[in-house]
Scaffold this motif. Structure first.
Motif, PDB file in Angstrom:
ATOM      1  N   HIS A   1      -1.355  -5.475   1.396  1.00 43.37           N
ATOM      2  CA  HIS A   1      -1.239  -4.548   2.522  1.00 43.37           C
ATOM      3  C   HIS A   1       0.203  -4.553   2.995  1.00 43.37           C
ATOM      4  O   HIS A   1       0.876  -5.593   2.948  1.00 43.37           O
ATOM      5  N   SER A   2       0.678  -3.401   3.467  1.00 42.17           N
ATOM      6  CA  SER A   2       2.073  -3.352   3.899  1.00 42.17           C
ATOM      7  C   SER A   2       2.231  -4.027   5.266  1.00 42.17           C
ATOM      8  O   SER A   2       1.264  -4.184   6.008  1.00 42.17           O
ATOM      9  N   GLY A   3       3.453  -4.423   5.557  1.00 40.19           N
ATOM     10  CA  GLY A   3       3.764  -4.923   6.902  1.00 40.19           C
ATOM     11  C   GLY A   3       3.992  -6.420   6.970  1.00 40.19           C
ATOM     12  O   GLY A   3       3.396  -7.200   6.215  1.00 40.19           O
TER      13      GLY A   3
ATOM     14  N   GLY B   1       9.128  -3.073  -3.853  1.00 39.75           N
ATOM     15  CA  GLY B   1       8.855  -2.798  -2.443  1.00 39.75           C
ATOM     16  C   GLY B   1      10.006  -3.195  -1.551  1.00 39.75           C
ATOM     17  O   GLY B   1      11.108  -3.508  -2.018  1.00 39.75           O
ATOM     18  N   GLY B   2       9.732  -3.206  -0.257  1.00 41.02           N
ATOM     19  CA  GLY B   2      10.735  -3.613   0.725  1.00 41.02           C
ATOM     20  C   GLY B   2      10.840  -5.124   0.789  1.00 41.02           C
ATOM     21  O   GLY B   2      10.328  -5.846  -0.084  1.00 41.02           O
ATOM     22  N   GLY B   3      11.496  -5.601   1.827  1.00 37.74           N
ATOM     23  CA  GLY B   3      11.750  -7.035   1.963  1.00 37.74           C
ATOM     24  C   GLY B   3      10.482  -7.871   2.037  1.00 37.74           C
ATOM     25  O   GLY B   3      10.473  -9.031   1.614  1.00 37.74           O
TER      26      GLY B   3
ATOM     27  N   ASN C   1       1.427  -9.240   7.038  1.00 40.74           N
ATOM     28  CA  ASN C   1       0.758  -9.688   5.808  1.00 40.74           C
ATOM     29  C   ASN C   1       1.634 -10.596   4.945  1.00 40.74           C
ATOM     30  O   ASN C   1       1.256 -10.973   3.838  1.00 40.74           O
ATOM     31  N   LYS C   2       2.809 -10.917   5.459  1.00 41.22           N
ATOM     32  CA  LYS C   2       3.693 -11.820   4.695  1.00 41.22           C
ATOM     33  C   LYS C   2       3.280 -13.256   5.008  1.00 41.22           C
ATOM     34  O   LYS C   2       3.994 -14.010   5.649  1.00 41.22           O
ATOM     35  N   ASN C   3       2.083 -13.600   4.588  1.00 42.64           N
ATOM     36  CA  ASN C   3       1.543 -14.907   4.995  1.00 42.64           C
ATOM     37  C   ASN C   3       0.795 -15.583   3.844  1.00 42.64           C
ATOM     38  O   ASN C   3       0.651 -15.014   2.757  1.00 42.64           O
TER      39      ASN C   3
ATOM     40  N   SER D   1       0.823  -1.214   0.000  1.00 37.02           N
ATOM     41  CA  SER D   1       0.000   0.000   0.000  1.00 37.02           C
ATOM     42  C   SER D   1       0.861   1.271   0.000  1.00 37.02           C
ATOM     43  O   SER D   1       0.442   2.297  -0.527  1.00 37.02           O
ATOM     44  N   ASN D   2       2.064   1.219   0.574  1.00 40.10           N
ATOM     45  CA  ASN D   2       2.920   2.420   0.574  1.00 40.10           C
ATOM     46  C   ASN D   2       3.704   2.575  -0.714  1.00 40.10           C
ATOM     47  O   ASN D   2       3.817   3.680  -1.253  1.00 40.10           O
ATOM     48  N   THR D   3       4.284   1.486  -1.204  1.00 39.22           N
ATOM     49  CA  THR D   3       5.119   1.639  -2.403  1.00 39.22           C
ATOM     50  C   THR D   3       4.266   1.945  -3.640  1.00 39.22           C
ATOM     51  O   THR D   3       4.754   2.512  -4.608  1.00 39.22           O
ATOM     52  N   LYS D   4       2.985   1.588  -3.559  1.00 39.90           N
ATOM     53  CA  LYS D   4       2.081   1.962  -4.665  1.00 39.90           C
ATOM     54  C   LYS D   4       2.052   3.487  -4.805  1.00 39.90           C
ATOM     55  O   LYS D   4       2.056   4.028  -5.912  1.00 39.90           O
TER      56      LYS D   4
ATOM     57  N   LEU E   1      17.084  -1.840   3.575  1.00 42.39           N
ATOM     58  CA  LEU E   1      17.276  -3.226   4.007  1.00 42.39           C
ATOM     59  C   LEU E   1      17.088  -4.200   2.841  1.00 42.39           C
ATOM     60  O   LEU E   1      17.842  -5.149   2.668  1.00 42.39           O
ATOM     61  N   ALA E   2      16.094  -3.922   2.028  1.00 40.01           N
ATOM     62  CA  ALA E   2      15.853  -4.820   0.889  1.00 40.01           C
ATOM     63  C   ALA E   2      16.963  -4.687  -0.157  1.00 40.01           C
ATOM     64  O   ALA E   2      17.340  -5.660  -0.803  1.00 40.01           O
ATOM     65  N   MET E   3      17.509  -3.465  -0.295  1.00 38.34           N
ATOM     66  CA  MET E   3      18.584  -3.285  -1.282  1.00 38.34           C
ATOM     67  C   MET E   3      19.840  -4.069  -0.901  1.00 38.34           C
ATOM     68  O   MET E   3      20.418  -4.769  -1.717  1.00 38.34           O
TER      69      MET E   3
ATOM     70  N   THR F   1       9.473  -8.231  -1.649  1.00 34.48           N
ATOM     71  CA  THR F   1      10.381  -9.067  -2.450  1.00 34.48           C
ATOM     72  C   THR F   1      10.362 -10.524  -1.952  1.00 34.48           C
ATOM     73  O   THR F   1      10.413 -11.446  -2.748  1.00 34.48           O
ATOM     74  N   ASP F   2      10.264 -10.730  -0.628  1.00 34.69           N
ATOM     75  CA  ASP F   2      10.194 -12.103  -0.102  1.00 34.69           C
ATOM     76  C   ASP F   2       8.923 -12.810  -0.570  1.00 34.69           C
ATOM     77  O   ASP F   2       8.959 -13.933  -1.077  1.00 34.69           O
ATOM     78  N   LEU F   3       7.801 -12.120  -0.373  1.00 37.73           N
ATOM     79  CA  LEU F   3       6.515 -12.754  -0.715  1.00 37.73           C
ATOM     80  C   LEU F   3       6.319 -12.822  -2.225  1.00 37.73           C
ATOM     81  O   LEU F   3       5.878 -13.841  -2.763  1.00 37.73           O
TER      82      LEU F   3
HETATM   83  P1  NAD Z   1       9.062  -3.729   4.631  1.00 34.63           P
HETATM   84  O1  NAD Z   1       9.023  -4.362   3.322  1.00 34.63           O
HETATM   85  O2  NAD Z   1       7.927  -3.991   5.558  1.00 34.63           O
HETATM   86  O3  NAD Z   1       9.201  -2.147   4.424  1.00 34.63           O
HETATM   87  C1  NAD Z   1       9.199  -1.286   5.543  1.00 34.63           C
HETATM   88  C2  NAD Z   1       8.133  -0.204   5.403  1.00 34.63           C
HETATM   89  O4  NAD Z   1       8.549   0.768   4.453  1.00 34.63           O
HETATM   90  C3  NAD Z   1       6.786  -0.717   4.907  1.00 34.63           C
HETATM   91  O5  NAD Z   1       5.769  -0.024   5.574  1.00 34.63           O
HETATM   92  C4  NAD Z   1       6.799  -0.337   3.428  1.00 34.63           C
HETATM   93  O6  NAD Z   1       5.507  -0.187   2.912  1.00 34.63           O
HETATM   94  C5  NAD Z   1       7.540   0.957   3.467  1.00 34.63           C
HETATM   95  N1  NAD Z   1       8.265   1.330   2.256  1.00 34.63           N
HETATM   96  C6  NAD Z   1       8.997   0.526   1.449  1.00 34.63           C
HETATM   97  N2  NAD Z   1       9.662   1.252   0.543  1.00 34.63           N
HETATM   98  C7  NAD Z   1       9.338   2.534   0.754  1.00 34.63           C
HETATM   99  C8  NAD Z   1       9.729   3.751   0.154  1.00 34.63           C
HETATM  100  N3  NAD Z   1      10.647   3.783  -0.821  1.00 34.63           N
HETATM  101  N4  NAD Z   1       9.191   4.905   0.619  1.00 34.63           N
HETATM  102  C9  NAD Z   1       8.311   4.878   1.658  1.00 34.63           C
HETATM  103  N5  NAD Z   1       7.929   3.761   2.292  1.00 34.63           N
HETATM  104  C10 NAD Z   1       8.432   2.601   1.845  1.00 34.63           C
HETATM  105  O7  NAD Z   1      10.375  -4.088   5.463  1.00 34.63           O
HETATM  106  P2  NAD Z   1      11.919  -4.289   5.057  1.00 34.63           P
HETATM  107  O8  NAD Z   1      12.653  -3.841   6.245  1.00 34.63           O
HETATM  108  O9  NAD Z   1      12.231  -3.738   3.744  1.00 34.63           O
HETATM  109  O10 NAD Z   1      12.043  -5.868   4.926  1.00 34.63           O
HETATM  110  C11 NAD Z   1      11.797  -6.723   5.998  1.00 34.63           C
HETATM  111  C12 NAD Z   1      11.522  -8.103   5.469  1.00 34.63           C
HETATM  112  O11 NAD Z   1      12.655  -8.552   4.738  1.00 34.63           O
HETATM  113  C13 NAD Z   1      11.259  -9.128   6.545  1.00 34.63           C
HETATM  114  O12 NAD Z   1      10.110  -9.850   6.219  1.00 34.63           O
HETATM  115  C14 NAD Z   1      12.482 -10.028   6.508  1.00 34.63           C
HETATM  116  O13 NAD Z   1      12.187 -11.359   6.867  1.00 34.63           O
HETATM  117  C15 NAD Z   1      12.879  -9.915   5.066  1.00 34.63           C
HETATM  118  N6  NAD Z   1      14.294 -10.237   4.820  1.00 34.63           N
HETATM  119  C16 NAD Z   1      14.580 -11.164   3.887  1.00 34.63           C
HETATM  120  C17 NAD Z   1      15.884 -11.499   3.606  1.00 34.63           C
HETATM  121  C18 NAD Z   1      16.187 -12.477   2.538  1.00 34.63           C
HETATM  122  O14 NAD Z   1      17.350 -12.889   2.392  1.00 34.63           O
HETATM  123  N7  NAD Z   1      15.211 -12.878   1.749  1.00 34.63           N
HETATM  124  C19 NAD Z   1      16.927 -10.873   4.293  1.00 34.63           C
HETATM  125  C20 NAD Z   1      16.610  -9.912   5.231  1.00 34.63           C
HETATM  126  C21 NAD Z   1      15.282  -9.591   5.494  1.00 34.63           C
END
Ligand code: NAD
Ligand code: ZN
Length: 356
Positions: free
Chosen positions: A65-67, A98-100, A70-72, A39-42, A127-129, A103-105
């Motif tokens: 939905h973000s958060g 989007g964030g992690g 919802n990774k389920n 919902s946020n990255t949209k 974190l995702a980068m 990308t995970d889901l």
């Molecule tokens: P996230 O994806 O929940 O993003 C954090 C928040 O930032 C969310 O509310 C999202 O909507 C918002 N957001 C994302 N990009 C934005 C942007 N550019 N501008 C404004 N808001 C933005 O959390 P995260 O920290 O990115 O990732 C956490 C997840 O990553 C966890 O589920 C974790 O298990 C997973 N993870 C996976 C690996 C892997 O190797 N696959 C490694 C580390 C973490």
């Protein structure tokens, strides 16, 4: 201009990335293109993304939905159903923007839909980068248990564009920085020192540091994709960090911590333990602790909190044969995996942190 070229899972930065995406990948040759956002990255990221890519056919938008909550599997069922209803076939492409969590889901639904369609990760959090989008781990949570269901499969491309960080909340940015500091600890003191220049005010510098972190993560996971040895070092600080994260989430009195905030504490504790068990130099421990505490607020833990945190260690994913395994350091870049740590030493480490 940088690109890490691999048979699957090439990683590119923005300069070459957008060209790569359209030309090399022949993005317009897929039968259908789907873009998954939350919902946020949209709102914050999709307009920029659409302005960079010239699609010949209108992509279909998918939204979750973000958060983390919802990774389920329910979100997956909704998205698999939508993919099916919108006519996705084996030759469709899913772009995860989007964030992690996304990308995970997204990687998981793409890898399982019709036994696997192609996908691309465009991480939008720090974190995702530097972490989640690189390394091919995709998955979802099962109830309260994180990342219990998943698959290892690389995307076609990971495209890193720091432009997305402009809308990211500061706390999320700092959370991702914790993973970069981890790369410094497990890789080299030189990189650790360079990381001190990280500042949102200097995006040029940030770009280079992110790229350095991506290379470290990529080097580690390429050498050990199935986490038999070196990849375990990426769990530095995560044994206690995850337990602290889960404990704070479930406790009514404690503030919920972001992942990076929890592992920052975990890394201070692990580094203290490393000085005792692996002779990590004491003066470097001071430097590590003070660097973390400059960026991450100190939390306070009572004896009862620590007892509960230790209790949670038994659920750690790295356990094997009932033993809790820690990654420890002899020095920057010199690790030991599968270390056993007595509870007494964990109390001592918390004591060091509390009194610092
Ligand atoms: P996230 O994806 O929940 O993003 C954090 C928040 O930032 C969310 O509310 C999202 O909507 C918002 N957001 C994302 N990009 C934005 C942007 N550019 N501008 C404004 N808001 C933005 O959390 P995260 O920290 O990115 O990732 C956490 C997840 O990553 C966890 O589920 C974790 O298990 C997973 N993870 C996976 C690996 C892997 O190797 N696959 C490694 C580390 C973490
Ligand atoms: Zn982490």
């Amino acid at each position: 201009m940088e690109i890490i070229q691999k048979e699957r899972g090439s990683i590119s930065n923005a300069n070459v990335g957008w060209i790569e995406l359209v030309k090399q990948l022949k993005i317009n040759s897929f039968s259908k293109i789907f873009i998954l956002t939350d919902s946020n990255t949209k709102i914050d990221c999709l307009p920029y993304f659409l302005s960079k890519v010239n699609f010949k056919q209108q992509p279909e938008l998918l939204e979750m939905h973000s958060g983390e909550q919802n990774k389920n599997i329910s979100t997956c069922i909704e998205l698999w159903t939508t993919l099916s209803e919108k006519g996705a076939d084996r030759n469709s492409l899913l772009i995860n923007l989007g964030g992690g969590v996304v990308t995970d889901l997204g990687g998981f639904i793409a890898s399982t839909f019709r036994r696997g369609i192609e996908f691309i990760n465009i991480p939008t959090t720090l974190l995702a980068m530097v972490d989640a989008s690189v390394g091919g781990k995709n998955g979802i949570d099962l109830g309260n248990l994180k990342n219990q269901i998943g698959i290892i499969r690389n995307p076609l491309l990971v495209l890193i564009d720091i432009e997305f960080l402009k809308t990211l909340p500061q706390a999320e940015l700092t959370s991702g920085y914790a993973e970069m500091l981890k790369h410094g600890l497990i890789y080299s003191e030189e990189y650790w020192n360079e990381l001190k220049q990280f500042s949102a005010a200097n995006m040029n510098e940030v770009n280079q540091l992110i790229w350095a972190s991506v290379k470290i993560k990529n080097e580690v996971v390429t050498e050990d994709p199935l986490e038999k040895g070196r990849r375990k070092t990426l769990n530095y600080g995560h044994t206690l960090g995850h337990a602290i994260e889960s404990y704070c989430l479930s406790s009514e009195e404690k503030k919920t911590l972001l992942h990076g905030e929890a592992i920052a504490i975990g890394m201070i504790l692990a580094t203290y333990i490393s000085t005792i068990l692996c002779n990590f130099p004491k003066q470097k421990l001071e430097a590590v602790t003070s660097t973390f505490l400059k960026h991450f607020q100190k939390e306070f833990f009572t004896k009862k909190d620590i007892e509960s945190i230790i209790d949670l260690l038994k659920y750690d994913k790295k356990n094997s044969h009932g033993e809790i395994n820690f990654v420890l350091l002899e020095n920057f870049g010199k690790h030991r995996v599968n270390c056993h740590v007595e509870n007494q030493l964990i109390y001592e480490a918390f004591n060091y942190y509390d009194n610092y």
